[in-house]
Design a protein around this motif. Sequence first.
Motif, short mmCIF file in Angstrom:
data_model
loop_
_atom_site.label_atom_id
_atom_site.label_comp_id
_atom_site.label_asym_id
_atom_site.label_seq_id
_atom_site.Cartn_x
_atom_site.Cartn_y
_atom_site.Cartn_z
N PHE A 6 0.82 -1.21 0.00
CA PHE A 6 0.00 0.00 0.00
C PHE A 6 0.85 1.27 0.00
O PHE A 6 2.01 1.25 0.41
CB PHE A 6 -0.91 0.02 1.24
CG PHE A 6 -1.73 -1.22 1.40
CD1 PHE A 6 -2.80 -1.48 0.57
CD2 PHE A 6 -1.43 -2.15 2.40
CE1 PHE A 6 -3.56 -2.65 0.71
CE2 PHE A 6 -2.18 -3.30 2.55
CZ PHE A 6 -3.25 -3.55 1.70
N PHE A 7 0.26 2.36 -0.45
CA PHE A 7 0.89 3.68 -0.34
C PHE A 7 -0.14 4.67 0.17
O PHE A 7 -1.35 4.43 0.08
CB PHE A 7 1.47 4.14 -1.69
CG PHE A 7 0.44 4.60 -2.69
CD1 PHE A 7 0.16 5.95 -2.85
CD2 PHE A 7 -0.24 3.68 -3.49
CE1 PHE A 7 -0.78 6.37 -3.78
CE2 PHE A 7 -1.18 4.11 -4.42
CZ PHE A 7 -1.45 5.45 -4.56
N VAL A 8 0.33 5.76 0.73
CA VAL A 8 -0.55 6.79 1.29
C VAL A 8 -0.85 7.79 0.19
O VAL A 8 0.06 8.42 -0.35
CB VAL A 8 0.11 7.50 2.50
CG1 VAL A 8 -0.85 8.52 3.10
CG2 VAL A 8 0.53 6.47 3.55
N LYS A 9 -2.12 7.94 -0.16
CA LYS A 9 -2.49 8.75 -1.32
C LYS A 9 -2.75 10.22 -1.01
O LYS A 9 -3.12 10.97 -1.91
CB LYS A 9 -3.71 8.16 -2.01
CG LYS A 9 -4.95 8.07 -1.12
CD LYS A 9 -6.07 7.34 -1.84
CE LYS A 9 -7.33 7.25 -0.99
NZ LYS A 9 -8.41 6.51 -1.69
N THR A 10 -2.56 10.65 0.21
CA THR A 10 -2.75 12.05 0.55
C THR A 10 -1.58 12.90 0.06
O THR A 10 -0.46 12.41 -0.04
CB THR A 10 -2.91 12.24 2.07
OG1 THR A 10 -3.05 13.64 2.37
CG2 THR A 10 -1.69 11.74 2.82
N ARG A 26 1.06 11.87 5.28
CA ARG A 26 1.75 10.76 4.63
C ARG A 26 2.71 10.09 5.61
O ARG A 26 2.79 8.87 5.69
CB ARG A 26 2.51 11.25 3.40
CG ARG A 26 3.08 10.10 2.55
CD ARG A 26 3.85 10.59 1.34
NE ARG A 26 3.02 11.37 0.44
CZ ARG A 26 3.17 12.66 0.22
NH1 ARG A 26 4.13 13.34 0.81
NH2 ARG A 26 2.38 13.29 -0.61
N SER A 27 3.44 10.90 6.36
CA SER A 27 4.39 10.37 7.33
C SER A 27 3.66 9.61 8.44
O SER A 27 4.07 8.53 8.85
CB SER A 27 5.21 11.51 7.93
OG SER A 27 6.09 11.04 8.92
N THR A 28 2.55 10.19 8.91
CA THR A 28 1.77 9.57 10.00
C THR A 28 1.24 8.20 9.58
O THR A 28 1.39 7.21 10.31
CB THR A 28 0.60 10.46 10.40
OG1 THR A 28 1.11 11.69 10.92
CG2 THR A 28 -0.26 9.79 11.47
N LYS A 72 2.13 4.04 10.55
CA LYS A 72 1.14 3.10 11.06
C LYS A 72 1.26 1.71 10.44
O LYS A 72 0.87 0.70 11.03
CB LYS A 72 -0.28 3.65 10.82
CG LYS A 72 -0.67 4.81 11.72
CD LYS A 72 -2.07 5.31 11.38
CE LYS A 72 -2.52 6.42 12.30
NZ LYS A 72 -2.78 5.93 13.67
N ILE A 73 1.83 1.64 9.22
CA ILE A 73 1.95 0.34 8.55
C ILE A 73 3.40 -0.12 8.39
O ILE A 73 3.65 -1.22 7.87
CB ILE A 73 1.28 0.37 7.16
CG1 ILE A 73 1.99 1.36 6.23
CG2 ILE A 73 -0.20 0.69 7.27
CD1 ILE A 73 1.47 1.33 4.80
N SER A 74 4.34 0.70 8.86
CA SER A 74 5.77 0.43 8.59
C SER A 74 6.27 -0.88 9.19
O SER A 74 7.15 -1.52 8.64
CB SER A 74 6.63 1.59 9.09
OG SER A 74 6.54 1.72 10.50
N ARG A 75 5.72 -1.30 10.31
CA ARG A 75 6.21 -2.52 10.96
C ARG A 75 5.19 -3.65 10.94
O ARG A 75 5.25 -4.57 11.76
CB ARG A 75 6.63 -2.22 12.40
CG ARG A 75 7.82 -1.26 12.50
CD ARG A 75 8.29 -1.11 13.92
NE ARG A 75 9.44 -0.23 14.00
CZ ARG A 75 10.09 0.04 15.14
NH1 ARG A 75 9.67 -0.50 16.28
NH2 ARG A 75 11.13 0.85 15.13
N LYS A 76 4.27 -3.58 10.02
CA LYS A 76 3.22 -4.61 9.93
C LYS A 76 3.37 -5.38 8.63
O LYS A 76 3.78 -4.84 7.61
CB LYS A 76 1.84 -3.96 10.03
CG LYS A 76 1.55 -3.30 11.37
CD LYS A 76 0.16 -2.69 11.39
CE LYS A 76 -0.17 -2.14 12.78
NZ LYS A 76 0.69 -1.02 13.15
N HIS A 77 3.02 -6.66 8.68
CA HIS A 77 3.07 -7.48 7.48
C HIS A 77 1.86 -8.40 7.46
O HIS A 77 1.16 -8.56 8.46
CB HIS A 77 4.37 -8.31 7.44
CG HIS A 77 4.39 -9.45 8.40
ND1 HIS A 77 4.89 -9.34 9.68
CD2 HIS A 77 3.97 -10.74 8.28
CE1 HIS A 77 4.77 -10.49 10.30
NE2 HIS A 77 4.22 -11.37 9.49
#
Length: 227
Positions: free
Chosen positions: A70-74, A80-82, A86-91
């Motif tokens: 996924f990517f943040v579309k804002t 975008r950073s926030t 939230k998903i950086s350490r999830k798989h």
Amino acid sequence: MSTNNPGCLGIFLKLFGISPKQNAKKEVKLPYAMRDDFLSNAELSFYKVLQQYIGNKAIICPKVSLQDIFFVKTSSQSERSTYNNKISRKHVDFLLCSTDTLRPICGIELDDRSHQRADRIKRDKFVEQVFESAGLTMVRFENKRSYTLAELESKLHNALNGFERKVLAESEIRSSEVNKDSVPECKKCGVPMVKRQAKKGANKGKVFYGCPNYPKCREVVYTTIPT
């Protein structure tokens, strides 16, 4: 001049423009080793049955980071950073992908007892919301020692067929032409598209609208509007 003294030798070499060799740096041994538990016993058992069921219908990718999907579309840098954090350490445990394009078809999670904890329930709910917001299916299975083909068929059949219908519908939309002055909006990202011209391929020279988030978003709409 005596050259027995290392200090004198260094000065002597410098007089002739010769730099003395520096002592070789000590090689640093990195503290890494390969994990033996890349897949747990239950995950491996599930993978083997999944492989039998899927066959050549899809590609199975284990342990995929949500940031790879996924990517943040804002357009807001702070948002975008926030949301990236939230998903950086999830798989997701497994990701099924198209054999032709490697486009994700659906995510698969195996729920063991740890998923009954309050923090995991909160985490699972968030991950499901991420999948839903991006229009990607999430399928959950109970984590156990063995699985049957019938169990996988009952939950994955709709996901696989739904993906095929979605791709067909999208191809029909992309092949349609618009002939109006207003700029179309990207159906995925909800932002105004950018007018471009195809430089190669079957549509070479043809004008189209593309998403400004390309290549993360490849939505396009072809148009008959002149350049």
